[in-house]
Design an enzyme around this catalytic site. Structure first.
Site, PDB file in Angstrom:
ATOM      1  N   SER A  49     -24.843 -16.347   4.921  1.00  0.00           N
ATOM      2  CA  SER A  49     -25.022 -14.701   4.669  1.00  0.00           C
ATOM      3  C   SER A  49     -25.418 -14.343   3.981  1.00  0.00           C
ATOM      4  O   SER A  49     -26.222 -14.600   2.696  1.00  0.00           O
ATOM      5  CB  SER A  49     -23.234 -14.258   4.143  1.00  0.00           C
ATOM      6  OG  SER A  49     -23.325 -13.195   3.618  1.00  0.00           O
ATOM      7  N   GLY A  50     -25.740 -13.180   3.622  1.00  0.00           N
ATOM      8  CA  GLY A  50     -27.022 -11.926   2.787  1.00  0.00           C
ATOM      9  C   GLY A  50     -27.621 -11.020   3.587  1.00  0.00           C
ATOM     10  O   GLY A  50     -28.776  -9.924   2.900  1.00  0.00           O
ATOM     11  N   LYS A 103     -17.575 -19.827   7.310  1.00  0.00           N
ATOM     12  CA  LYS A 103     -18.474 -18.230   7.612  1.00  0.00           C
ATOM     13  C   LYS A 103     -17.519 -16.945   8.108  1.00  0.00           C
ATOM     14  O   LYS A 103     -17.764 -15.877   7.933  1.00  0.00           O
ATOM     15  CB  LYS A 103     -19.437 -18.550   7.975  1.00  0.00           C
ATOM     16  CG  LYS A 103     -20.348 -17.140   8.193  1.00  0.00           C
ATOM     17  CD  LYS A 103     -21.070 -16.470   7.162  1.00  0.00           C
ATOM     18  CE  LYS A 103     -21.533 -15.372   6.894  1.00  0.00           C
ATOM     19  NZ  LYS A 103     -21.913 -13.790   8.210  1.00  0.00           N
ATOM     20  N   HIS A 106     -15.101 -15.949   5.030  1.00  0.00           N
ATOM     21  CA  HIS A 106     -15.982 -15.142   4.316  1.00  0.00           C
ATOM     22  C   HIS A 106     -15.940 -13.458   5.074  1.00  0.00           C
ATOM     23  O   HIS A 106     -15.935 -12.596   4.129  1.00  0.00           O
ATOM     24  CB  HIS A 106     -17.220 -15.342   4.061  1.00  0.00           C
ATOM     25  CG  HIS A 106     -18.478 -14.853   3.701  1.00  0.00           C
ATOM     26  ND1 HIS A 106     -19.123 -13.596   4.242  1.00  0.00           N
ATOM     27  CD2 HIS A 106     -19.081 -14.327   2.652  1.00  0.00           C
ATOM     28  CE1 HIS A 106     -19.630 -12.552   3.718  1.00  0.00           C
ATOM     29  NE2 HIS A 106     -20.187 -13.717   2.467  1.00  0.00           N
ATOM     30  N   ASN A 107     -16.607 -13.375   6.368  1.00  0.00           N
ATOM     31  CA  ASN A 107     -16.375 -12.265   7.028  1.00  0.00           C
ATOM     32  C   ASN A 107     -14.937 -11.305   6.557  1.00  0.00           C
ATOM     33  O   ASN A 107     -14.879 -10.403   6.552  1.00  0.00           O
ATOM     34  CB  ASN A 107     -17.032 -12.562   8.168  1.00  0.00           C
ATOM     35  CG  ASN A 107     -18.771 -12.496   8.592  1.00  0.00           C
ATOM     36  OD1 ASN A 107     -19.158 -13.157   7.206  1.00  0.00           O
ATOM     37  ND2 ASN A 107     -19.033 -11.945   9.002  1.00  0.00           N
ATOM     38  N   TYR A 111     -14.522  -7.767   5.558  1.00  0.00           N
ATOM     39  CA  TYR A 111     -14.094  -6.714   5.573  1.00  0.00           C
ATOM     40  C   TYR A 111     -12.599  -5.751   4.592  1.00  0.00           C
ATOM     41  O   TYR A 111     -12.578  -4.876   4.349  1.00  0.00           O
ATOM     42  CB  TYR A 111     -13.272  -7.652   7.110  1.00  0.00           C
ATOM     43  CG  TYR A 111     -13.729  -7.248   8.697  1.00  0.00           C
ATOM     44  CD1 TYR A 111     -14.894  -7.376   9.023  1.00  0.00           C
ATOM     45  CD2 TYR A 111     -13.016  -7.023   9.557  1.00  0.00           C
ATOM     46  CE1 TYR A 111     -16.047  -7.474   9.438  1.00  0.00           C
ATOM     47  CE2 TYR A 111     -14.019  -6.447  10.478  1.00  0.00           C
ATOM     48  CZ  TYR A 111     -15.255  -7.380  10.979  1.00  0.00           C
ATOM     49  OH  TYR A 111     -15.609  -6.849  12.065  1.00  0.00           O
ATOM     50  N   ARG A 370      18.507 -12.404  14.305  1.00  0.00           N
ATOM     51  CA  ARG A 370      18.138 -13.265  15.586  1.00  0.00           C
ATOM     52  C   ARG A 370      19.018 -13.498  16.426  1.00  0.00           C
ATOM     53  O   ARG A 370      19.378 -14.642  17.934  1.00  0.00           O
ATOM     54  CB  ARG A 370      16.402 -13.876  14.879  1.00  0.00           C
ATOM     55  CG  ARG A 370      15.483 -12.746  14.582  1.00  0.00           C
ATOM     56  CD  ARG A 370      14.248 -14.013  14.483  1.00  0.00           C
ATOM     57  NE  ARG A 370      14.124 -15.683  15.267  1.00  0.00           N
ATOM     58  CZ  ARG A 370      14.061 -16.719  15.356  1.00  0.00           C
ATOM     59  NH1 ARG A 370      14.647 -16.837  14.067  1.00  0.00           N
ATOM     60  NH2 ARG A 370      13.599 -17.356  16.245  1.00  0.00           N
ATOM     61  N   HIS A 376      19.974 -17.199  18.163  1.00  0.00           N
ATOM     62  CA  HIS A 376      19.136 -18.238  17.614  1.00  0.00           C
ATOM     63  C   HIS A 376      19.000 -18.837  16.305  1.00  0.00           C
ATOM     64  O   HIS A 376      17.822 -19.434  16.218  1.00  0.00           O
ATOM     65  CB  HIS A 376      17.210 -17.414  17.251  1.00  0.00           C
ATOM     66  CG  HIS A 376      16.700 -16.633  18.415  1.00  0.00           C
ATOM     67  ND1 HIS A 376      15.858 -17.518  20.021  1.00  0.00           N
ATOM     68  CD2 HIS A 376      16.753 -15.593  19.119  1.00  0.00           C
ATOM     69  CE1 HIS A 376      16.165 -16.464  20.474  1.00  0.00           C
ATOM     70  NE2 HIS A 376      15.969 -15.268  19.930  1.00  0.00           N
TER      71      HIS A 376
HETATM   72  C1  6PG Z   1     -23.217 -11.639   5.878  1.00  0.00           C
HETATM   73  C2  6PG Z   1     -23.012 -10.558   7.443  1.00  0.00           C
HETATM   74  C3  6PG Z   1     -23.025 -10.743   8.582  1.00  0.00           C
HETATM   75  C4  6PG Z   1     -23.340  -8.685   9.054  1.00  0.00           C
HETATM   76  C5  6PG Z   1     -21.859  -9.418   9.560  1.00  0.00           C
HETATM   77  C6  6PG Z   1     -21.242  -7.675  10.096  1.00  0.00           C
HETATM   78  O1  6PG Z   1     -22.789 -11.957   5.612  1.00  0.00           O
HETATM   79  O2  6PG Z   1     -24.406 -11.236   5.503  1.00  0.00           O
HETATM   80  O3  6PG Z   1     -21.195 -10.809   6.775  1.00  0.00           O
HETATM   81  O4  6PG Z   1     -22.806 -11.733   9.379  1.00  0.00           O
HETATM   82  O5  6PG Z   1     -24.049  -8.024   8.538  1.00  0.00           O
HETATM   83  O6  6PG Z   1     -21.884 -10.252  10.928  1.00  0.00           O
HETATM   84  O7  6PG Z   1     -20.241  -7.747  10.656  1.00  0.00           O
HETATM   85  P1  6PG Z   1     -19.658  -6.409  11.565  1.00  0.00           P
HETATM   86  O8  6PG Z   1     -20.479  -6.080  12.610  1.00  0.00           O
HETATM   87  O9  6PG Z   1     -18.176  -7.228  12.145  1.00  0.00           O
HETATM   88  O10 6PG Z   1     -19.055  -5.511  10.495  1.00  0.00           O
END
Ligand code: 6PG
Length: 394
Positions: A49-50, A103, A106-107, A111, A370, A376
């Site tokens: 990431s970065g 990872k 992380h994403n 979001y 339920r 249930h």
């Molecule tokens: C990172 C970002 C990288 C990328 C994303 C964008 O950690 O460097 O997360 O992996 O920019 O995949 O994700 P989306 O297209 O789903 O917004």
């Protein structure tokens, strides 16, 4: 990735190491690792990431796979990783897909944080009529305090960016439809499979989807009236008063988003045998990556002090921090609702905390329903065992 592996395979010798440094789906990484191991090749699934800049100056690196393969590339990864206080933002996370799973989460957190920041922006801009200069100043100021983080920092810079085709600011000229490559959605999907609530990440995925329904939104906007955007009945003074509470609300909601992600990692680690050390995950997220933030120091300490806590919400220091921001989060959510600014990220973070601090939830009624419509069964608070009632049919 499969095509690339197929292309490379004829050129590899036994014990060669293949590194997948992309955002691969963790189950694909498991499948590829198993197939390559059968061919006597070692496969590392490495989250990186970065962004483009991080790739040049030092990203956060999240490796998983065979430990001996990691040890062979360890010095390379440590030397390219971002450094925080002399420590490289990389460590061996666990076997198989541990690195790509971390990872992915992380994403998912990324979001959630982006959604929360978007809501703060919307409230200040549409709800209170703040212009880009003021927004820049607020985010720049926030970045000097407890909210200090990469995403707050780049958001401040975005508000200042002039457009080179017009006299306006670029941010106002960008279409309001967010795209996604799917890692946030995977996080929500896997959290649901593992029955771990990550409502702020779910809300972020849903709002990206809703943003894409532009023509529907435009049509519906003409049919429904609500509070007037930009109206500020309290005047400038009232507008200024939102900034402090909003900053504290944002901070609380951001912590709650990391807590959700780390809870998912804890559960996934048990389910998939990753053996993750969550304090190490928090440590390697402190530099280089998109979700790097000053608050990760506190989360790292909480994970290290209580590695076996079922939820970080049970950490005393974190509880005090969140308790001190909860009134602001509640007030901001009320203001956003009153002004018609959609804020499912902030609301879901608050509801997550309120849900956790409810020793009794209305799930008793769910169980009664339920049992009513599907036999249930339910459990009683006053006796062990499983019960069913012959309910009067409506
Ligand atoms: C990172 C970002 C990288 C990328 C994303 C964008 O950690 O460097 O997360 O992996 O920019 O995949 O994700 P989306 O297209 O789903 O917004």
């Amino acid at each position: 990735m499969d095509a690339v592996i197929d292309e490379l395979k004829p050129h590899l010798q036994p014990d060669d190491i293949l590194i997948d440094g992309g955002n691969s789906f963790y189950r694909d990484t498991n499948r590829r690792g198993t197939a390559l191991a059968a061919a006597h090749l070692q496969f590392l699934g490495v989250g990186v990431s970065g962004g483009e800049h991080g790739a040049r100056i030092g990203p956060s690196i999240m490796p998983g796979g065979p430990k001996e393969a990691y040890e062979r590339v360890r010095t390379v990864l440590e030397s390219v990783a971002a450094q925080v206080n002399g420590e490289p933002c990389v460590t061996y996370l666990g076997p198989g897909s541990a690195g790509h799973y971390v990872k992915m989460v992380h994403n998912g957190i990324e979001y959630g944080l982006m959604q929360l920041i978007g809501e703060a922006y919307d409230l200040l801009k549409r709800g209170y009529g703040f212009d880009n200069d003021r927004l820049h100043d607020i985010f720049a100021e926030w970045n000097t305090g407890e909210l200090n983080s990469y995403l707050i920092e780049i958001t401040a810079a975005i508000f200042a960016q002039k457009d080179d085709r017009t006299n306006g600011r670029l941010v106002d000229l960008i279409e309001d439809e967010a795209r996604q490559k799917g890692t946030g959605k995977w996080t929500s999907q896997d959290a649901m499979d593992l029955q771990v609530p990550v409502p702020t990440i779910d809300a972020a995925v849903s709002m990206r989807d809703l943003s894409g329904l532009k023509s529907q939104r435009t049509a519906v906007a003409n049919l429904y009236t609500g509070p007037t955007a930009g109206a500020d009945p309290g005047g400038t003074d009232a507008a200024g008063k939102i900034v402090g509470p909003l900053g504290r609300a944002l901070y609380g909601a951001m912590i709650l988003t990391y807590v959700q992600g780390l809870s998912l990692l804890g559960r996934a680690s048990q389910e998939y045998g990753y053996g993750l050390a969550l304090d190490e995950v928090a440590r390697i997220w402190r530099g280089g990556c998109i979700i790097r933030a000053a608050l990760l120091d506190d989360l790292r300490r909480a994970c290290r002090s209580h590695p076996n806590l079922p939820t970080l919400l049970m950490d005393n220091d974190l509880a005090k921090t969140l308790q001190a921001r909860s009134a602001d989060l509640r007030a901001v959510v009320q203001v956003a609702a009153a002004r018609g600014i959609p804020s499912p990220g902030l609301m879901s973070a608050l509801a997550y905390c309120d849900g956790y601090r409810s020793a009794r939830l209305p799930a008793n009624l769910t169980q009664a329903q339920r049992d009513f419509f599907g036999s249930h069964t339910y459990q009683r608070v006053d006796a062990p065992g499983v019960f069913h009632t012959e309910w009067p049919q409506a």
